[in-house]
Design a protein around this motif. Structure first.
Motif, PDB file in Angstrom:
ATOM      1  N   GLN A 479       0.863  -1.180   0.000  1.00 46.81           N
ATOM      2  CA  GLN A 479       0.000   0.000   0.000  1.00 46.81           C
ATOM      3  C   GLN A 479       0.897   1.227   0.000  1.00 46.81           C
ATOM      4  O   GLN A 479       1.955   1.233   0.619  1.00 46.81           O
ATOM      5  CB  GLN A 479      -0.942  -0.004   1.203  1.00 46.81           C
ATOM      6  N   ALA A 480       0.491   2.242  -0.723  1.00 41.70           N
ATOM      7  CA  ALA A 480       1.338   3.422  -0.894  1.00 41.70           C
ATOM      8  C   ALA A 480       1.561   4.156   0.416  1.00 41.70           C
ATOM      9  O   ALA A 480       2.606   4.754   0.639  1.00 41.70           O
ATOM     10  CB  ALA A 480       0.724   4.363  -1.931  1.00 41.70           C
ATOM     11  N   LYS A 481       0.592   4.111   1.297  1.00 39.42           N
ATOM     12  CA  LYS A 481       0.689   4.827   2.568  1.00 39.42           C
ATOM     13  C   LYS A 481      -0.265   4.194   3.566  1.00 39.42           C
ATOM     14  O   LYS A 481      -1.100   3.350   3.205  1.00 39.42           O
ATOM     15  CB  LYS A 481       0.351   6.307   2.378  1.00 39.42           C
ATOM     16  N   THR A 482      -0.127   4.579   4.808  1.00 43.00           N
ATOM     17  CA  THR A 482      -1.060   4.102   5.834  1.00 43.00           C
ATOM     18  C   THR A 482      -2.210   5.081   6.014  1.00 43.00           C
ATOM     19  O   THR A 482      -3.372   4.686   6.134  1.00 43.00           O
ATOM     20  CB  THR A 482      -0.322   3.920   7.176  1.00 43.00           C
ATOM     21  N   PHE A 484      -4.532   7.948   4.465  1.00 43.37           N
ATOM     22  CA  PHE A 484      -4.945   8.428   3.146  1.00 43.37           C
ATOM     23  C   PHE A 484      -6.138   9.366   3.287  1.00 43.37           C
ATOM     24  O   PHE A 484      -6.799   9.423   4.336  1.00 43.37           O
ATOM     25  CB  PHE A 484      -5.289   7.250   2.236  1.00 43.37           C
ATOM     26  N   LEU A 488      -7.640   4.292  -1.131  1.00 38.70           N
ATOM     27  CA  LEU A 488      -6.313   3.685  -1.069  1.00 38.70           C
ATOM     28  C   LEU A 488      -6.363   2.321  -1.740  1.00 38.70           C
ATOM     29  O   LEU A 488      -7.306   1.548  -1.549  1.00 38.70           O
ATOM     30  CB  LEU A 488      -5.865   3.526   0.385  1.00 38.70           C
ATOM     31  N   LYS A 582       1.391  10.146   9.798  1.00 41.60           N
ATOM     32  CA  LYS A 582       1.428   8.857  10.471  1.00 41.60           C
ATOM     33  C   LYS A 582       2.811   8.607  11.046  1.00 41.60           C
ATOM     34  O   LYS A 582       3.821   8.745  10.361  1.00 41.60           O
ATOM     35  CB  LYS A 582       1.074   7.734   9.490  1.00 41.60           C
ATOM     36  N   LYS A 584       6.101   6.686  12.434  1.00 41.74           N
ATOM     37  CA  LYS A 584       6.833   5.483  12.019  1.00 41.74           C
ATOM     38  C   LYS A 584       6.708   4.405  13.091  1.00 41.74           C
ATOM     39  O   LYS A 584       6.366   4.684  14.235  1.00 41.74           O
ATOM     40  CB  LYS A 584       8.308   5.812  11.788  1.00 41.74           C
TER      41      LYS A 584
END
Length: 708
Positions: A479-482, A484, A488, A582, A584
């Motif tokens: 997934q591109a990011k957590t 969104f 997504l 978000k 890390k």
């Protein structure tokens, strides 16, 4: 004069007090326990020791220099300074003997301890016999000065390591092995331990009964458990301690010492996860493994080559859509050549490589149709070290030509049907370090023949897994990011094409009957959590993998923290909760709010004409670092001038130590949308009995609140 005489008498009598205490403490058994105030006195030893050094050496000058001895007034001052120094020496010896009861032992301790005692005793002798002949007292003073210096030297060894004082005069030549020569523990792990851990766990100073300055001590472990258990992050004492929050009492290294970097933390954990081996070579690691990726950055990728590099124009010319020619590593003159695309392969194109025959050290012709091709041209490649000819349809005659490559160190012939004649040729290639012979049709007797004739060659015949049921590897979730905004895309993949990937989006465990079958990308537009698992005939299903996804919601018109977070984990205060950044998977990254002593509690105001139907809490879980789910979640709504509890939940608590991970707790807001909301998260007050830190306070970490 009377005051001076009284002071001198007091100091002279104190000398015998310190001498008596020193003798008693020297004879006290190791098991003797002292009250806390005595421990404080013992730990003042490093503070006190500078006084006797300065005062004794200053007093010695008055004894050695004749002109100072002959002046009565100056002589009295010198004697008083020396007497004060002798008293400080006595106090320092007493404090040192108390301190020595705390995890100190070894040869350096013995030398330092007895040298200090003798310096003190000898200073008493010199003081009370100061009026004997000047030559005798001068000689004695010189001996005392040497004793002070030697005592300090052994003390420095005890505190800073062996030969601390003279180390700059004997610098060791640092030799960096090549990647092929490097060992994981010796060249990667041990230097980290020496830099950050050995000062407290070595000869002379063995805290927790743990020694890290030699291999036997590391393998033995300490009084609280094994230092490193192969593949067991949960029960390895090292991993437990380095993963604790900085202000935890048992965090290692102690917070007043140099801390491990994130890279060093990862290396130590990956070393344990990969088996905590002490003799493993770097080249034995999987190239895709995290440990290899971290460690390989520290070494020369390969050995240095003396030949001239090919011109950049020539290398550029040789690169095309079916062939790559690249340096082994930046600035290296050595080249690696790979062919790909069977349909585009032209055997005549191999002649192009003669332009760089001196520089080519690796050549890959895997799956290229090489039947009946004369491989004699390879004899011109004098520096060819690695040759890959897997699944290329080679004959025994062609393999005979390979036997003439004297510089070859690694040969891959998997997928070629080898005959006895080929076995005889390979048996004579003693220069080979690695030989790969998967699926070559060799009999057991032929394999044994090769092993016998090539005892120093690492031969890989592959593995026959017939009759054994293996567990599938878990699928990969991309997934591109957590976090969104609108939607997504989730992509699931697995290297085995026939494997069936099943998934759920409601938090339940995937099964082979009722869960969704993955066939194409999944698009989601709400916060949630995906769980996925792989199934295939004649295989055990894979472990479940999961990933959270969070839809960023509306921002409140006002927000504030009712309880301050721990000063070490305060991020950007209340702004952290709605900054749509978000955090890390690292509690020290500066993006998390951390609470332990008190509950997390925050309130925020909902903008007018905005409805809130759900509330999400983005949390961090990392049991090794004492970061657990909250024991209770309470959500309040502001109604009629007071707070009303609308949600009270007790999230499921952790039952074992897991990997560090982000989690999402979601709650539906029933009824009318509130004007103001308050959230309270209670950290676990006492860690469970199964945890290494059982009884200690836990933590809650939060970075985002999602209002949708």
């Amino acid at each position: 004069m009377r005051e001076k005489s009284t002071l001198r008498n007091l100091l002279e009598n104190c000398l015998f007090v310190w001498l008596g205490l020193s003798i008693v403490l020297s004879l006290a058994p190791e098991s003797t326990e002292f009250p806390s105030i005595f421990q404080v006195i013992g730990r003042s030893h490093p503070l006190l020791l500078h006084f006797p050094i300065v005062l004794l050496l200053a007093g010695i000058i008055f004894f050695i220099v004749p002109s100072l001895r002959e002046n009565n007034e100056v002589k009295n001052i010198g004697e008083l300074i020396f007497l004060a120094g002798a008293n400080f020496a006595g106090i320092t010896v007493v404090a040192g003997l108390i301190l020595a009861k705390e995890d100190y032992e070894g040869e350096s301790l013995n030398w330092h301890q007895w040298a200090g005692f003798l310096v003190f005793a000898f200073s008493i002798f010199i003081y009370f016999f100061r009026n004997i002949s000047s030559k005798t007292i001068g000689f004695s003073a010189v001996i005392l000065a040497i004793g002070v210096i030697l005592t300090g030297h052994w003390g420095a060894n005890l505190t800073h390591g062996e030969d601390f004082l003279l180390a700059p005069l004997n610098p060791e030549e640092s030799q960096f092995p090549t990647l092929a020569e490097a060992e994981v523990f010796r060249d990667i792990v041990q230097p980290i331990l020496e830099a950050k851990c050995v000062t407290c766990h070595r000869e002379g100073k063995i805290k927790g009964e743990l020694r890290l300055d030699h291999l036997e001590g590391i393998q033995k472990g300490g009084k609280t458990g094994p230092f490193a258990l192969a593949g067991d992050l949960e029960n390895s004492m090292m991993v437990q301690r380095i993963s604790l929050p900085m202000d935890a009492k048992e965090h290692m290294p102690p917070k007043n010492k140099a801390q491990l970097s994130e890279e060093e933390l990862s290396i130590l954990k990956e070393w344990v996860a990969n088996g905590a081996k002490f003799d493993q070579k770097m080249e034995e690691l999987e190239k895709e493994s995290k440990l290899y990726q971290f460690a390989s950055l520290r070494f020369q990728p390969e050995r240095r080559y003396e030949f001239e590099a090919a011109s950049p124009e020539t290398v550029k010319e040789l690169n095309n859509f079916y062939r790559t020619v690249m340096p082994l590593y930046p600035e290296s003159p050595a080249l690696a050549v790979s062919y790909f695309g069977i349909a585009a392969f032209d055997p005549a194109s191999l002649n192009d490589l003669k332009k760089v025959k001196t520089q080519v050290v690796e050549l890959s012709l895997n799956k290229m149709p090489l039947e009946n091709l004369d491989l004699g041209f390879l004899e011109d490649f004098n520096n060819l070290e690695k040759l890959s000819l897997n699944f290329s349809g080679l004959s025994s005659q062609q393999i005979t030509q390979l036997g003439k490559l004297s510089s070859l160190q690694e040969l891959a012939l998997s997928g070629n049907n080898l005959q006895q004649e080929s076995v005889k040729i390979l048996s004579q290639m003693n220069n080979l370090k690695k030989l790969f012979l998967w699926q070559t049709g060799l009999s057991d007797s032929q394999k044994n023949e090769l092993k016998k004739n090539l005892p120093t060659t690492r031969i890989d015949f592959g593995f026959d897994g017939k009759g054994i049921i293996y567990e599938l590897n878990p699928p990969k979730i991309s997934q591109a990011k957590t976090l969104f905004k609108d939607s997504l895309e989730l992509v699931l993949s697995h290297p085995i094409p026939v494997a069936e990937i099943r998934y759920t989006l409601d938090g339940t465990e995937p099964d082979s009957l009722n869960s969704h079958i993955y066939s194409q990308s999944i698009w989601i537009n709400q916060s949630g959590k995906i769980k996925a698992k792989v199934f295939a005939p004649d295989w055990k299903s894979s472990p479940t993998v999961s990933s959270v996804f969070m839809k960023s919601g509306l921002s409140p018109s006002d927000s504030k923290l009712l309880n301050a977070p721990n000063p070490r984990y305060q991020a950007q205060g209340a702004n952290t909760l709605f900054d749509q950044i978000k955090g890390k998977n690292n509690h020290t990254s500066g993006e998390w709010l951390g609470y332990s002593e008190q509950a997390f509690e925050a309130e925020f105001e909902i903008p007018e004409n905005q409805n809130v139907e759900s509330l999400g809490l983005s949390l961090l879980y990392h049991e090794s670092a004492y970061i657990f789910p909250p024991t209770q979640v309470e959500i309040f709504s502001w109604e009629d001038g007071s707070w009303k509890s609308i949600i009270r939940d007790q999230p499921k608590q952790s039952e074992k130590i897991g990997e560090i991970r982000s989690e999402l707790l979601q709650y539906k807001i029933q009824g009318n949308s509130p004007q103001k909301i308050k959230v309270k998260l209670n950290p676990i007050s006492s860690l469970p009995a199964w945890h290494p830190g059982a009884g200690a306070k836990g933590w809650v970490f939060i970075d985002e609140i999602l209002l949708n």
